[in-house]
Scaffold this motif. Structure first.
Motif, mmCIF file in Angstrom:
data_model
loop_
_atom_site.group_PDB
_atom_site.id
_atom_site.type_symbol
_atom_site.label_atom_id
_atom_site.label_comp_id
_atom_site.label_asym_id
_atom_site.label_seq_id
_atom_site.Cartn_x
_atom_site.Cartn_y
_atom_site.Cartn_z
ATOM 1 N N MET A 1 10.585 16.228 15.991
ATOM 2 C CA MET A 1 9.624 15.305 15.675
ATOM 3 C C MET A 1 10.342 14.459 14.590
ATOM 4 S SD MET A 1 5.931 15.538 14.189
ATOM 5 C CE MET A 1 5.516 15.089 12.275
ATOM 6 N N LYS A 2 10.038 12.984 14.977
ATOM 7 C CA LYS A 2 10.779 11.963 14.113
ATOM 8 C C LYS A 2 9.610 11.247 13.117
ATOM 9 C CE LYS A 2 14.794 11.332 16.668
ATOM 10 N NZ LYS A 2 15.519 10.072 17.213
ATOM 11 N N ILE A 3 10.025 11.300 11.942
ATOM 12 C CA ILE A 3 8.964 10.720 11.097
ATOM 13 C C ILE A 3 9.771 9.567 10.250
ATOM 14 C CG2 ILE A 3 7.566 11.127 8.914
ATOM 15 C CD1 ILE A 3 7.467 13.964 9.542
ATOM 16 N N LEU A 4 9.001 8.599 10.018
ATOM 17 C CA LEU A 4 9.462 7.403 9.341
ATOM 18 C C LEU A 4 8.803 7.296 8.416
ATOM 19 C CD1 LEU A 4 9.496 4.505 12.176
ATOM 20 C CD2 LEU A 4 11.602 5.876 11.463
ATOM 21 N N VAL A 5 9.397 6.923 7.107
ATOM 22 C CA VAL A 5 8.527 6.829 5.996
ATOM 23 C C VAL A 5 8.984 5.470 5.341
ATOM 24 C CG1 VAL A 5 8.146 7.569 3.281
ATOM 25 C CG2 VAL A 5 8.915 9.186 5.336
ATOM 26 N N CYS A 6 7.905 4.490 5.095
ATOM 27 C CA CYS A 6 8.059 3.182 4.845
ATOM 28 C C CYS A 6 8.057 3.080 3.031
ATOM 29 C CB CYS A 6 7.097 2.357 5.230
ATOM 30 S SG CYS A 6 6.923 2.172 7.115
ATOM 31 N N ILE A 7 9.100 2.864 2.533
ATOM 32 C CA ILE A 7 8.917 2.895 1.123
ATOM 33 C C ILE A 7 9.309 1.490 0.356
ATOM 34 C CG2 ILE A 7 9.533 5.401 0.824
ATOM 35 C CD1 ILE A 7 12.512 4.692 0.257
ATOM 36 N N LYS A 8 8.809 1.304 -0.670
ATOM 37 C CA LYS A 8 9.030 -0.064 -1.447
ATOM 38 C C LYS A 8 9.511 0.240 -2.745
ATOM 39 C CE LYS A 8 6.524 -4.320 -2.356
ATOM 40 N NZ LYS A 8 5.046 -5.066 -2.668
ATOM 41 N N GLN A 9 10.458 -0.654 -3.101
ATOM 42 C CA GLN A 9 11.109 -0.739 -4.456
ATOM 43 C C GLN A 9 10.204 -1.676 -5.384
ATOM 44 O OE1 GLN A 9 15.083 -2.534 -4.824
ATOM 45 N NE2 GLN A 9 15.721 -1.025 -5.965
ATOM 46 N N VAL A 10 9.563 -1.199 -6.602
ATOM 47 C CA VAL A 10 8.949 -2.207 -7.484
ATOM 48 C C VAL A 10 9.277 -1.577 -8.853
ATOM 49 C CG1 VAL A 10 6.828 -1.413 -5.991
ATOM 50 C CG2 VAL A 10 7.521 0.127 -7.733
ATOM 51 N N PRO A 11 8.977 -2.544 -9.584
ATOM 52 C CA PRO A 11 9.592 -2.498 -11.113
ATOM 53 C C PRO A 11 8.813 -1.561 -11.757
ATOM 54 C CG PRO A 11 8.626 -4.684 -10.653
ATOM 55 C CD PRO A 11 8.458 -4.080 -9.448
ATOM 56 N N ASP A 12 9.424 -0.786 -12.649
ATOM 57 C CA ASP A 12 9.111 0.426 -13.294
ATOM 58 C C ASP A 12 7.970 -0.112 -14.303
ATOM 59 O OD1 ASP A 12 8.435 2.835 -14.426
ATOM 60 O OD2 ASP A 12 10.330 3.278 -14.961
ATOM 61 N N ASP B 1 7.547 9.499 15.831
ATOM 62 C CA ASP B 1 6.025 10.102 16.126
ATOM 63 C C ASP B 1 4.997 9.969 15.094
ATOM 64 O OD1 ASP B 1 6.811 12.087 18.552
ATOM 65 O OD2 ASP B 1 8.480 12.512 17.013
ATOM 66 N N LEU B 2 5.673 9.655 13.755
ATOM 67 C CA LEU B 2 4.704 9.576 12.860
ATOM 68 C C LEU B 2 5.260 8.647 11.867
ATOM 69 C CD1 LEU B 2 2.049 10.523 11.295
ATOM 70 C CD2 LEU B 2 3.396 12.418 10.219
ATOM 71 N N ILE B 3 4.571 7.595 11.194
ATOM 72 C CA ILE B 3 4.925 6.739 10.110
ATOM 73 C C ILE B 3 4.147 7.251 8.906
ATOM 74 C CG2 ILE B 3 5.228 4.376 9.443
ATOM 75 C CD1 ILE B 3 5.210 3.426 12.489
ATOM 76 N N ILE B 4 4.814 7.378 7.902
ATOM 77 C CA ILE B 4 4.029 7.526 6.596
ATOM 78 C C ILE B 4 4.399 6.407 5.908
ATOM 79 C CG2 ILE B 4 3.243 9.571 4.780
ATOM 80 C CD1 ILE B 4 4.515 11.565 6.406
ATOM 81 N N LYS C 1 -1.736 20.804 9.817
ATOM 82 C CA LYS C 1 -1.932 21.198 11.396
ATOM 83 C C LYS C 1 -1.230 20.125 12.239
ATOM 84 C CE LYS C 1 -6.306 22.538 10.923
ATOM 85 N NZ LYS C 1 -7.662 23.127 11.650
ATOM 86 N N CYS C 2 0.022 20.171 12.036
ATOM 87 C CA CYS C 2 0.610 19.182 12.970
ATOM 88 C C CYS C 2 1.335 19.855 14.186
ATOM 89 C CB CYS C 2 1.816 18.269 12.325
ATOM 90 S SG CYS C 2 2.757 17.089 13.398
ATOM 91 N N ASP C 3 1.378 19.613 15.458
ATOM 92 C CA ASP C 3 1.998 20.449 16.305
ATOM 93 C C ASP C 3 2.994 19.500 17.067
ATOM 94 O OD1 ASP C 3 0.226 18.893 17.763
ATOM 95 O OD2 ASP C 3 -0.579 20.381 19.057
ATOM 96 N N GLY C 4 3.342 18.284 16.551
ATOM 97 C CA GLY C 4 4.123 17.153 17.246
ATOM 98 C C GLY C 4 3.516 16.447 18.170
ATOM 99 N N LYS C 5 2.304 16.747 18.609
ATOM 100 C CA LYS C 5 1.613 15.905 19.602
ATOM 101 C C LYS C 5 0.225 15.382 18.553
ATOM 102 C CE LYS C 5 2.483 17.445 23.767
ATOM 103 N NZ LYS C 5 3.916 18.123 23.395
ATOM 104 N N CYS C 6 -0.150 15.859 17.976
ATOM 105 C CA CYS C 6 -1.316 15.254 16.931
ATOM 106 C C CYS C 6 -1.224 15.926 15.551
ATOM 107 C CB CYS C 6 -2.473 15.812 17.625
ATOM 108 S SG CYS C 6 -3.374 17.368 17.351
ATOM 109 N N ILE C 7 -2.022 15.463 14.684
ATOM 110 C CA ILE C 7 -2.061 15.695 13.312
ATOM 111 C C ILE C 7 -3.258 15.664 12.615
ATOM 112 C CG2 ILE C 7 -1.358 13.639 12.035
ATOM 113 C CD1 ILE C 7 0.566 15.307 10.155
ATOM 114 N N LEU D 1 -0.307 11.543 18.076
ATOM 115 C CA LEU D 1 0.889 11.003 17.687
ATOM 116 C C LEU D 1 1.160 9.930 18.957
ATOM 117 C CD1 LEU D 1 2.498 13.511 15.854
ATOM 118 C CD2 LEU D 1 1.113 11.880 14.902
ATOM 119 N N PRO D 2 1.951 8.904 18.723
ATOM 120 C CA PRO D 2 2.488 8.482 17.336
ATOM 121 C C PRO D 2 1.437 7.807 16.681
ATOM 122 C CG PRO D 2 3.065 6.859 19.204
ATOM 123 C CD PRO D 2 2.445 8.303 19.880
ATOM 124 N N ALA D 3 1.311 7.904 15.490
ATOM 125 C CA ALA D 3 0.282 7.283 14.414
ATOM 126 C C ALA D 3 0.870 7.105 13.082
ATOM 127 C CB ALA D 3 -0.954 8.229 14.503
#
Lengths: 329, 261
Positions: free
Chosen positions: B1-12, B113-116, B150-156, B173-175
């Protein structure tokens, strides 16, 4: 002719979310500046529910209400609701669309705006029509130092507004509202999200802040849990509710449900006491309509002193216990 | 399963210092991973720990310095880092940002498969970029997620925290999901993670790489624009400064309508 469309959210217990009436009163004001543009609502709900809302729409100044009813709308679903909303928007082509910044509103609004290739301004604290007839949406900018007025060059011009930022009409605005039922085209939507269950939560704190006469709020200046304990003691001594700034929540000193400000709650108590809160605009917009505001801060130059009636320059760690003693005596 | 995580750099923001003119001091302020995105990474790492063959890619749009943040993401458990970076992206609103990130995913990372995403970024606070990416990709979205299960690669299964309580949904998925901050301490990088991060190659894509034109991105591609910025007017008048706690207590009694017995 231009028109203003409002999203009518239905709550889990089958009522219209009150933010609709706050937006409706604001829409009346915008309408006057747009040659009495029509004010319409878009309602997506389960079959038969719209009947119980009709009087509320008639009394809130709506010219039209577009209703899509279906048994598949028993629970909010991003994919179904946004598809239906987009179909109706494409039909009636509003110039302005306003949505309450609830969790549902913040879920559906960006889905709709991105699908329609238009802009969306989140969590506005002011809405107006500029000299060119455009929606001028105002929100604080990053850093909390300035307010920014944002325009949109495509239609509809969309904005979300948090509950309680605007006030509902003081009295009924009765209109000859036309109710237009639209048969939603949802047969061909691929259902990729399935509703499993809903468990009702406890919202006691949220309601307490809404009706509190006195709120004592803490910010980053309270530094640690000991600081917040002093705040809670003091609040107890005067029968106040405890709130927090974004900074305190980010530091883990308070839970997000008592956050006050642009991205938290808007509160209007009789007295608001800000302890160790510097006064970023994002915080000010959530409490500025309090009757009286008192600030406790070590920095005499902190912006909070520009937004209060009275204050004291000093360390909350010293002042809060003293005050608690005075009120407990 | 491939997961993409979108992250952002912000000032502390825990490190904000005020200048003499009440402006935020930008110099010397550290950039951090947006706190909500930290938990987006955590959720991805949890899935990786519980499932076989999970590959996590951390993705960000930003200036070249954001490479360091992507390396930190690798240090705590991501496999790859992708930076979408181009001077022409400057000034993008949430629509243009969503479109740009979605274009990068479509053209370079389409086998996900999944973007978080994090629910909010603490600098802009719009909560719009996640749903905007999902809309541009035409995939389902679930926002305000407190828990993934409960992720089985097809749904979460995802549980949302909304005003009235907790709602559990199952999504094919993908979602894309947007997660709230967790109440637990985030993972700290381990030695082998830090070594892996130092050796990692961060892939960088420009506007041309992802098939967009100057009209699609940055200020040009943004439907919204700032027409003016101004200082809010103070309508409360002069603040009365109390000399001591007794005076302040009297004010609290008066304003709060507290009895004087």
């Amino acid at each position: 002719m231009s028109n203003i469309l409002l999203y009518a959210e239905v709550t889990k217990d089958d009522f219209l979310h009150t933010v609709l009436f706050e937006l409706a009163y604001k829409a009346q004001e915008l309408s006057k500046k747009l040659n009495n543009a029509d004010v319409s609502a878009l309602l997506i709900c389960k079959t038969g529910l719209s009947e119980s809302f009709k009087e509320a729409f008639i009394n809130s100044g709506f010219d039209y209400v577009y209703i899509a009813e279906d048994d598949s709308f028993t629970h909010y679903s991003t994919e179904l609701y946004s598809k239906v909303a987009i179909d109706i928007i494409n039909e009636i082509k509003p110039d302005i669309m306003l949505i309450g910044a609830t969790t549902q509103g913040r879920d559906i609004a960006p889905r709709i705006s991105a699908s329609l290739h238009t802009g969306l301004t989140a969590d506005c604290i002011g809405l107006d029509i500029n000299e060119n007839g455009q929606l001028a949406a105002t929100r604080p900018t990053f850093g909390g130092k300035l307010m920014a007025t944002i325009l949109c060059k495509r239609l509809p011009q969309m904005a979300t507004v948090r509950p309680k930022v605007f006030k509902p009409a003081p009295e009924n605005i009765v209109k000859d509202t036309k109710f237009i039922y639209i048969k939603p085209e949802i047969e061909n939507i691929e259902k990729r999200i399935e509703f499993i269950e809903f468990v009702k939560g406890m919202n006691s704190t949220i309601n307490e802040l809404d009706s509190a006469e006195i709120i004592v709020a803490g910010g980053k200046g309270l530094k640690n849990e000991a600081g917040f304990a002093l705040l809670k003691n003091f609040a107890e001594s005067i029968g106040a509710c405890v709130g927090a700034s974004r900074g305190a929540v980010d530091m883990g000193l308070a839970s997000a449900d008592i956050q006050i400000g642009q991205t938290g709650k808007t509160v209007t108590p009789k007295l608001y006491i800000a302890c160790g809160i510097s006064g970023a605009i994002q915080h000010i917009v959530g409490m500025q309509d309090s009757d009286k505001i008192i600030a406790i801060n070590t920095d005499e130059k902190a912006p909070i002193f520009e937004h209060c009636d009275c204050g004291i320059v000093g360390d909350a760690f010293e002042i809060l216990p003293k005050l608690t003693d005075i009120f407990k005596a | 399963m491939k997961i993409l995580v979108c992250i952002k750099q912000v000032p502390d923001t825990t490190d904000i210092k005020w200048t003499e003119n009440n402006t935020i001091q930008r110099e010397g302020v550290e950039s951090v991973i947006n706190p909500f995105d930290v938990y987006a990474l955590e959720e991805a790492i949890k899935l990786k720990n519980n499932l076989e063959n999970v590959e996590i890619t951390a993705l960000t749009m930003g200036p070249s310095q954001a490479v360091e943040m992507l390396k930190k993401a690798i240090a705590i458990g991501c496999d790859n880092g992708v930076l979408i970076s181009d001077r022409k992206f400057a000034g993008a609103d949430t629509y243009a940002t969503g479109k740009t990130i979605a274009a990068a995913i479509k053209s370079k990372l389409s086998d996900f498969d999944l973007i978080i995403c994090g629910q909010f970024a603490i600098d802009g606070d719009t909560a719009q970029t996640g749903p905007s990416i999902a809309a541009h990709l035409g995939i389902p979205q679930i926002t305000y997620v407190k828990n993934l299960d409960k992720c089985d690669g097809k749904c979460i299964y995802a549980t949302r925290e909304i005003e009235e309580g907790f709602e559990t949904l199952r999504v094919d998925l993908p979602a894309l999901v947007c997660v709230l901050k967790g109440t637990y301490e985030p993972t700290r990088p381990k030695i082998n993670g830090i070594i892996k991060a130092q050796q990692a190659n961060i892939t960088v894509y420009s506007m041309e790489d992802i098939g967009l034109t100057p009209d699609d991105v940055g200020i040009k591609g943004s439907p919204t624009y700032v027409s003016k910025a101004f200082r809010p007017i103070n309508t409360r008048g002069e603040c009365e400064i109390c000399k001591d706690c007794d005076t302040l207590a009297l004010k609290i009694k008066e304003f709060g309508g507290l009895n004087n017995e």
